[in-house]
Scaffold this motif. Structure first.
Motif, PDB file in Angstrom:
ATOM      1  N   ARG A   1      43.067  44.217  52.145  1.00 38.32           N
ATOM      2  CA  ARG A   1      42.170  43.743  51.136  1.00 38.32           C
ATOM      3  C   ARG A   1      42.326  44.912  50.051  1.00 38.32           C
ATOM      4  NH1 ARG A   1      41.199  38.645  50.603  1.00 38.32           N
ATOM      5  NH2 ARG A   1      39.393  38.109  51.866  1.00 38.32           N
ATOM      6  N   THR A   2      42.006  44.513  48.839  1.00 42.94           N
ATOM      7  CA  THR A   2      42.041  45.640  47.630  1.00 42.94           C
ATOM      8  C   THR A   2      40.846  46.510  47.619  1.00 42.94           C
ATOM      9  OG1 THR A   2      40.830  43.865  46.147  1.00 42.94           O
ATOM     10  CG2 THR A   2      43.376  44.215  46.261  1.00 42.94           C
ATOM     11  N   THR A   3      39.831  46.298  48.359  1.00 43.32           N
ATOM     12  CA  THR A   3      38.570  47.087  48.473  1.00 43.32           C
ATOM     13  C   THR A   3      37.928  47.180  49.821  1.00 43.32           C
ATOM     14  OG1 THR A   3      36.473  47.356  47.569  1.00 43.32           O
ATOM     15  CG2 THR A   3      37.112  44.869  48.011  1.00 43.32           C
TER      16      THR A   3
ATOM     17  N   GLY B   1      44.444  36.271  43.922  1.00 38.50           N
ATOM     18  CA  GLY B   1      44.518  37.493  44.912  1.00 38.50           C
ATOM     19  C   GLY B   1      45.770  37.568  45.553  1.00 38.50           C
TER      20      GLY B   1
ATOM     21  N   ARG C   1      35.878  39.992  43.997  1.00 43.80           N
ATOM     22  CA  ARG C   1      36.085  41.141  44.764  1.00 43.80           C
ATOM     23  C   ARG C   1      37.567  41.564  45.311  1.00 43.80           C
ATOM     24  NH1 ARG C   1      32.095  43.834  48.631  1.00 43.80           N
ATOM     25  NH2 ARG C   1      30.796  42.892  46.788  1.00 43.80           N
ATOM     26  N   TYR C   2      38.306  40.244  45.728  1.00 42.46           N
ATOM     27  CA  TYR C   2      39.513  40.039  46.383  1.00 42.46           C
ATOM     28  C   TYR C   2      40.413  39.678  45.517  1.00 42.46           C
ATOM     29  CZ  TYR C   2      36.912  41.520  50.139  1.00 42.46           C
ATOM     30  OH  TYR C   2      35.802  42.322  51.271  1.00 42.46           O
TER      31      TYR C   2
ATOM     32  N   ASN D   1      33.217  37.194  46.256  1.00 42.14           N
ATOM     33  CA  ASN D   1      34.307  37.210  47.281  1.00 42.14           C
ATOM     34  C   ASN D   1      35.647  37.050  46.467  1.00 42.14           C
ATOM     35  OD1 ASN D   1      35.218  37.697  50.049  1.00 42.14           O
ATOM     36  ND2 ASN D   1      36.380  35.608  49.574  1.00 42.14           N
TER      37      ASN D   1
ATOM     38  N   ARG E   1      37.748  40.890  57.939  1.00 42.06           N
ATOM     39  CA  ARG E   1      38.217  41.004  56.616  1.00 42.06           C
ATOM     40  C   ARG E   1      39.768  40.944  56.886  1.00 42.06           C
ATOM     41  NH1 ARG E   1      36.130  46.150  53.948  1.00 42.06           N
ATOM     42  NH2 ARG E   1      34.604  46.474  55.480  1.00 42.06           N
TER      43      ARG E   1
END
Length: 114
Positions: free
Chosen positions: A70-72, A49, A22-23, A19, A66
């Motif tokens: 978020r970047t993804t 992040g 990913r973020y 997590n 979420r």
């Protein structure tokens, strides 16, 4: 040290680190620390992040949630919900705090071994 189901504890650690990775922002930093305080095992994972508002923290541990921006888009919004469930089953605690300037610090504390 702590005691518990090794596979679940491994999944907990993997989800917190995944997590945070990913973020994170591209080229951002990630810190992972472990310690023992008063016999309790503590894992702290922090990243650089996006900015997260204090009022958004509770939703991070809810299934299928979420935050916007978020970047993804991969994943299902279960990572921190699984962390919270595994922590609860092991009678531990998990908290999240926004970092100044962006990012998040997640702290998992597990009880002393039996």
């Amino acid at each position: 040290m702590t005691s518990g189901e090794p596979i679940l504890l491994e999944r907990l650690i993997a989800n917190v680190v995944d997590n945070a990775t990913r973020y994170n922002r591209p080229g951002g930093d990630l810190w992972i620390t472990t310690s023992t305080m008063d016999g309790h095992a503590t894992l702290v994972v922090a990243n650089t992040g996006p900015v997260i508002a204090q009022h958004d923290l509770a939703v991070l541990f809810e299934p299928f949630q979420r935050l916007h921006g978020r970047t993804t888009s991969d994943g299902f919004g279960l990572g921190l919900a699984i962390v919270a469930s595994i922590t609860a089953v092991h009678h531990g605690t998990v908290t999240a705090e926004p970092r100044p300037g962006g990012g998040l610090t997640v702290t998992v504390t597990m009880p002393r071994p039996d």
